[in-house]
Design an enzyme around this catalytic site. Structure first.
Site, PDB file in Angstrom:
ATOM      1  CG  HIS A  38      46.443  24.584 -14.940  1.00 45.73           C
ATOM      2  ND1 HIS A  38      47.352  24.521 -15.971  1.00 45.73           N
ATOM      3  CD2 HIS A  38      46.856  25.580 -14.128  1.00 45.73           C
ATOM      4  CE1 HIS A  38      48.296  25.436 -15.766  1.00 45.73           C
ATOM      5  NE2 HIS A  38      48.012  26.100 -14.661  1.00 45.73           N
ATOM      6  CG  ASP A  40      41.696  25.845 -20.492  1.00 42.01           C
ATOM      7  OD1 ASP A  40      42.616  25.170 -19.977  1.00 42.01           O
ATOM      8  OD2 ASP A  40      41.902  26.929 -21.097  1.00 42.01           O
ATOM      9  CB  ALA A 125      49.809  40.376 -14.838  1.00 42.30           C
ATOM     10  N   GLY A 126      49.284  37.082 -15.950  1.00 46.64           N
ATOM     11  CA  GLY A 126      48.275  36.020 -15.905  1.00 46.64           C
ATOM     12  C   GLY A 126      46.893  36.519 -16.288  1.00 46.64           C
ATOM     13  CB  SER A 128      44.769  36.033 -21.060  1.00 45.25           C
ATOM     14  OG  SER A 128      45.004  35.197 -22.144  1.00 45.25           O
ATOM     15  CB  SER A 129      48.843  40.471 -22.256  1.00 46.98           C
ATOM     16  OG  SER A 129      49.910  39.601 -21.964  1.00 46.98           O
ATOM     17  CG  ASP A 174      43.510  32.478 -21.405  1.00 45.14           C
ATOM     18  OD1 ASP A 174      42.756  32.201 -20.452  1.00 45.14           O
ATOM     19  OD2 ASP A 174      44.737  32.322 -21.368  1.00 45.14           O
TER      20      ASP A 174
HETATM   21  C1  GLA Z   1      46.553  29.923 -19.391  1.00 42.39           C
HETATM   22  C2  GLA Z   1      45.984  29.230 -20.624  1.00 42.39           C
HETATM   23  C3  GLA Z   1      44.538  28.802 -20.415  1.00 42.39           C
HETATM   24  C4  GLA Z   1      44.351  28.037 -19.110  1.00 42.39           C
HETATM   25  C5  GLA Z   1      45.058  28.753 -17.959  1.00 42.39           C
HETATM   26  C6  GLA Z   1      45.069  27.923 -16.702  1.00 42.39           C
HETATM   27  O1  GLA Z   1      45.914  31.137 -19.185  1.00 42.39           O
HETATM   28  O2  GLA Z   1      46.064  30.081 -21.748  1.00 42.39           O
HETATM   29  O3  GLA Z   1      44.095  28.045 -21.512  1.00 42.39           O
HETATM   30  O4  GLA Z   1      44.778  26.716 -19.237  1.00 42.39           O
HETATM   31  O5  GLA Z   1      46.397  29.091 -18.262  1.00 42.39           O
HETATM   32  O6  GLA Z   1      43.781  27.750 -16.234  1.00 42.39           O
END
Ligand code: GLA
Length: 390
Positions: A38, A40, A125-126, A128-129, A174
């Site tokens: 969080h 970026d 899953a976090g 970034s698919s 991402d």
């Molecule tokens: C998601 C967003 C990113 C970033 C993260 C948290 O993946 O796409 O831009 O803000 O959350 O770090």
């Protein structure tokens, strides 16, 4: 080399769209983020890497204005006319439609396309698919139609698709790492200037291991946008005293402390986390350069505590996984990764302990939640690129 995933997609492509003579194929990776969550969209620093879980695309040109998509993993279709693109309830096509819409907005005429895609980036899953789908598709169209977009333009295009079409006000991390990632290197990105540096991650005795909560991230996009607004609200207050403060990147802990009483408690907490996390990323990069992974791991735990207590984007399952990991031999650091509210944790684990770690985490998680805990040992690989179809 043609992977199994690509072979499967070529079969699907032939079945659904006939020949793929004019098609090209792209591999577009998911990502991990070692630290800097969080930060970026607050113009701060992040430390992500592209990994070996990826989306694959086969894309062929059409000249009749039709766009036909097939999501192989979902066994689902979507079609539209390139000149009448609107957001769909279906969900997944929006990541592709967003790219088409943004390209049109920039004056690039896409005459139509057939697309088959699929892969093994776990959804939700976090990892970034979504960026993998956006950037993989953007990259493919850029190659296929000779649009001449630079790498940075592709990353920004992916981010705009997510911001303006999908509706999540995400930062650039991402999409940036998806495009710029390199084998066995993490990227230290300055999300203000977009200057970046590759830092080698070559320790074969250490693994980056992800533990998935398997929980739905229903709050992820709405709460994400709220966090962003709260950070902006904090900057708005601080700017009255520090006119040069454009973002939380420009704010020191001292400055924040001096004006604490002028902001709501919740705004202060959000800002406090971001200011500290930014400082943590910078000192974690020094740890990396010194090869001091113990110190690096400690910062991962601190990052998690901030995300849990001050930024409040963790979840009981994520907290459980981090606590559990911290008591297992060979774990140097652990924290939630990505936007939060579910998804997965990232763990830095000594390779000789990875098998025991995996077993122990699965067992403890199953006992607590009754759910499986998927554990992935990831490898850092290169960013989005063309792959051979033959
Ligand atoms: C998601 C967003 C990113 C970033 C993260 C948290 O993946 O796409 O831009 O803000 O959350 O770090």
């Amino acid at each position: 080399m043609v992977t199994d995933s690509m072979r499967r997609l070529t079969v699907s492509f032939r079945e659904h769209f006939g020949t793929y003579d004019y098609a090209l194929a792209v591999r577009s990776p998911g990502r991990v983020n070692l630290i800097g969550e969080h930060t970026d969209y607050n113009e701060g620093f992040v430390l992500p890497a592209a990994v070996d879980k990826a989306a694959h695309f086969i894309v062929a040109p059409r000249l009749d204005g039709a766009c036909r998509f097939y999501a192989a993993d979902l066994d689902d279709h979507f079609s539209c006319e390139v000149h009448s693109i609107v957001k769909t309830e279906k969900g997944w096509p929006n990541y592709l439609l967003g790219i088409l819409s943004e390209l049109q907005h920039d004056g690039h005429a896409i005459p139509g396309c057939d697309v088959v895609f699929g892969g093994d980036v776990p959804i939700g899953a976090g990892m970034s698919s979504s960026a993998a789908v956006e950037c993989g598709f953007a990259f493919a169209l850029n190659e296929l139609f000779g649009l001449g977009l630079s790498k940075l333009e592709l990353a920004r295009l992916g981010q705009r698709a997510e911001n303006r079409f999908v509706g999540v006000q995400c930062g650039i991390m991402d999409q940036f790492v998806n495009i710029f990632g390199e084998d066995r290197k993490v990227l230290k990105i300055d999300c203000r200037s977009l200057e970046f540096e590759y830092i080698p991650f070559e320790r074969t005795d250490l693994n980056i291991v992800l533990c998935e909560t398997e929980s739905k991230r229903s709050l992820a996009s709405s709460e994400y946008n709220v966090r962003r607004q709260q950070c902006e609200a904090g900057v708005g207050i601080l700017r009255m005293h520090e006119p040069k403060a454009q973002s939380l990147r420009d704010v020191s802990e001292e400055c924040l402390a001096a004006h604490r009483t002028e902001m709501a408690e919740v705004i202060h907490r959000r800002c406090f986390y971001v200011v500290r996390e930014n400082a943590r990323v910078l000192s974690a990069c020094q740890d990396l350069e010194r090869n001091d992974f113990r110190s690096f791991g400690t910062k991962m735990y601190q990052s998690h505590a901030g995300l849990r207590d001050d930024y409040q984007v963790s979840s009981p399952d994520l907290d459980f996984l981090v606590d559990a990991a911290s008591s297992i031999e060979g774990v140097l650091g652990a924290r939630m990764m990505g936007a939060g509210f579910g998804g997965c944790t990232i763990n830095l684990v000594e390779q000789r302990h990875v098998a025991a770690f995996t077993e122990e985490m699965r067992e403890r998680y199953r006992r607590r939640t009754g759910k499986p805990n998927n554990v992935y040992v990831t490898r850092i690989e290169s960013g989005t690129a063309l792959v051979s179809l033959s």
